[in-house]
Design an enzyme around this catalytic site. Structure first.
Site, PDB file in Angstrom:
ATOM      1  N   CYS A  80      -5.212   3.204   9.917  1.00 25.20           N
ATOM      2  CA  CYS A  80      -5.760   4.551  10.112  1.00 25.20           C
ATOM      3  C   CYS A  80      -7.252   4.485  10.385  1.00 25.20           C
ATOM      4  O   CYS A  80      -7.959   5.485  10.263  1.00 25.20           O
ATOM      5  CB  CYS A  80      -5.439   5.443   8.916  1.00 25.20           C
ATOM      6  SG  CYS A  80      -5.985   4.760   7.360  1.00 25.20           S
ATOM      7  N   PHE A 127       0.863  -1.187   0.000  1.00 18.73           N
ATOM      8  CA  PHE A 127       0.000   0.000   0.000  1.00 18.73           C
ATOM      9  C   PHE A 127       0.906   1.247   0.000  1.00 18.73           C
ATOM     10  O   PHE A 127       0.826   2.099   0.865  1.00 18.73           O
ATOM     11  CB  PHE A 127      -0.946   0.035   1.220  1.00 18.73           C
ATOM     12  CG  PHE A 127      -1.777  -1.203   1.391  1.00 18.73           C
ATOM     13  CD1 PHE A 127      -2.972  -1.358   0.699  1.00 18.73           C
ATOM     14  CD2 PHE A 127      -1.366  -2.222   2.242  1.00 18.73           C
ATOM     15  CE1 PHE A 127      -3.746  -2.504   0.866  1.00 18.73           C
ATOM     16  CE2 PHE A 127      -2.131  -3.368   2.417  1.00 18.73           C
ATOM     17  CZ  PHE A 127      -3.320  -3.517   1.731  1.00 18.73           C
ATOM     18  N   ASN A 151      -3.207  -6.204  -6.338  1.00 20.24           N
ATOM     19  CA  ASN A 151      -4.028  -6.256  -5.138  1.00 20.24           C
ATOM     20  C   ASN A 151      -3.159  -6.853  -4.026  1.00 20.24           C
ATOM     21  O   ASN A 151      -2.624  -7.952  -4.168  1.00 20.24           O
ATOM     22  CB  ASN A 151      -5.253  -7.134  -5.400  1.00 20.24           C
ATOM     23  CG  ASN A 151      -6.131  -7.254  -4.173  1.00 20.24           C
ATOM     24  OD1 ASN A 151      -5.657  -7.546  -3.068  1.00 20.24           O
ATOM     25  ND2 ASN A 151      -7.402  -7.030  -4.349  1.00 20.24           N
ATOM     26  N   ALA A 152      -3.037  -6.130  -2.933  1.00 22.60           N
ATOM     27  CA  ALA A 152      -2.109  -6.528  -1.870  1.00 22.60           C
ATOM     28  C   ALA A 152      -2.447  -7.909  -1.297  1.00 22.60           C
ATOM     29  O   ALA A 152      -1.538  -8.691  -1.003  1.00 22.60           O
ATOM     30  CB  ALA A 152      -2.128  -5.486  -0.760  1.00 22.60           C
ATOM     31  N   ASP A 186       1.007  -1.284  -4.911  1.00 18.46           N
ATOM     32  CA  ASP A 186      -0.253  -0.556  -4.770  1.00 18.46           C
ATOM     33  C   ASP A 186      -1.194  -0.990  -5.893  1.00 18.46           C
ATOM     34  O   ASP A 186      -0.747  -1.412  -6.956  1.00 18.46           O
ATOM     35  CB  ASP A 186      -0.030   0.953  -4.829  1.00 18.46           C
ATOM     36  CG  ASP A 186      -1.144   1.725  -4.124  1.00 18.46           C
ATOM     37  OD1 ASP A 186      -0.945   2.149  -2.968  1.00 18.46           O
ATOM     38  OD2 ASP A 186      -2.234   1.876  -4.723  1.00 18.46           O
TER      39      ASP A 186
END
Ligand code: SAH
Length: 390
Positions: free
Chosen positions: A333, A220, A272-273, A241
């Site tokens: 976050c 990311f 896609n991670a 990313d």
């Protein structure tokens, strides 16, 4: 307002939800209102939104008149700028004003070198008279800086504000180059693909670089925030990313820094991670440093369990791929996921690997993103740095 709303304000939280207003408010959009509890006792002055679920954002426990409002806003801006002077000594880029955390609910101002990016996210701060004060105060504090207004169309829609484009408010520059910890980044506030940075991670970039070594993977990566820092200390770095436009800017940022310093080349991977980590883990890939900084998985309280499952999947795969003594920098976050829940999730992931993992640092957002004790929403960012057993 009802008992619940009043209790919230008395506990130091500035928000009152629409459902706690009795009788329903009839104030004008974005106006200054005086708030009272059910028995008519004064609770202070607040800014009103006719659209948001957060109908009231308390400004002061004193009664402020309409005439005194501009003075108060100016004072609060002065205070925010003053506080930054000791929090941000060695950086040209930082958050100058952080809404509730600076007692200016609805106003966000970020400084990227010689450009100030201003965002008004409530009806009140979008008022022409208040905008003018904001512009005047900021130019007095940062003479010569250009000012741009950044628009988040989704927020304007939620606040039922007329649509607007991001635009230059003052000066002639809308793009610049800024530095975080000596690493350079492009900033462009007006072009199609906006650039900028997650300024809240500034100190975490530096912390990650203190421990990082060997082969590093920044998952990311966005425009390369962690990866560019890691490239100064690691033998090899890959940044992952899902967004191609973000990676294109990451690559431009890499070139900017390569011209100046000798850093390792970075491989930028569009993927896609979740899929990539699964494939890499299956293929037996190994790393010495992994950074995980996904977008907020829990947007509401209800989605916390699903979010925690997502975090655990990522962190478990990352821990499994780390060599002995490897470093995991794991961020979240999501305000709705508490630090305790996040650390608990990391513990569960570590247990599944059967290896001991030690916490090196538990961190939050950079100091220019102040945290208010009674406003948990201001403490949203978690950044835990761990090390696998040697
Ligand atoms: N670490 C970055 C900020 C990351 S923001 C920094 O310090 O600047 C979150 C990023 O995750 C965004 O760039 C977004 O494009 C990316 N993203 C969201 N979902 C993803 C997914 N499933 N796989 C890979 N990247 C994803």
């Amino acid at each position: 307002m009802n008992h619940r709303g009043a209790a919230r304000l008395r506990a130091g939280h500035p928000w009152v939800y629409r459902s706690d207003l009795v009788p329903p408010a009839e104030a004008a959009d974005g106006s200054l209102v005086q708030v009272r509890d059910e028995r008519g006792r004064r609770l202070g002055s607040a800014l009103y939104s006719s659209a948001s679920q957060i109908a009231i954002r308390l400004l002061s426990t004193d009664e402020i008149s309409d005439n005194a409002l501009p003075v108060l806003v100016r004072e609060r801006i002065n205070q925010a700028v003053q506080v930054r002077q000791c929090l941000t000594r060695d950086t040209d880029s930082f958050r100058v004003i952080f809404s509730e955390a600076d007692l200016l609910p609805g106003l966000i101002v970020d400084k990227y070198n010689d450009i100030l990016a201003v965002q008004a996210v409530t009806q009140a701060l979008d008022r022409e008279d208040l905008r003018q004060i904001v512009v005047e105060s900021l130019t007095a504090h940062f003479p010569g800086a250009s000012l741009i207004e950044r628009i988040d169309p989704h927020i304007r829609e939620l606040e039922q504000l007329p649509p607007r484009e991001s635009r230059l408010l003052l000066g002639d520059r809308s793009s610049t180059i800024f530095a975080l910890n000596g690493v350079q980044f492009h900033f462009d506030g007006l072009s199609g693909q906006k650039t900028g940075a997650f300024l809240d991670q500034r100190e975490n970039y530096a912390a990650a670089a203190r421990y990082a070594h060997g082969a590093a993977l920044d998952v990311f990566t966005y425009q390369g925030g962690f990866a560019l820092h890691l490239a100064r200390v690691c033998a090899s770095v890959a940044g992952v990313d899902a967004s191609r436009p973000a990676l294109e800017i990451a690559e431009q940022n890499e070139q900017l820094n390569r011209a100046q310093h000798g850093c390792s080349e970075i491989e930028w991977i569009e993927a896609n991670a979740f899929d990539l980590l699964k494939d890499y883990a299956t293929a037996g890939r190994q790393y010495d440093t992994i950074v995980l900084d996904p977008p907020a998985f829990a947007k509401t309280k209800r989605t916390v369990p699903t979010a925690l499952r997502g975090y655990k999947e990522l962190n478990l795969r990352a821990l499994k791929m780390l060599r002995p003594g490897g470093i995991l920098v794991s961020c979240s976050c999501s305000f709705h996921v508490s630090e305790a829940e996040f650390v608990g999730m990391l513990g569960a992931a570590a247990a599944d690997t059967g290896r001991q993992v030690r916490i090196l640092e538990k961190r939050g957002a950079a100091m220019d993103h102040p945290v208010l004790l009674n406003v948990p929403e201001t403490a949203y960012l978690k950044c835990v740095i761990c090390q696998t057993e040697p």
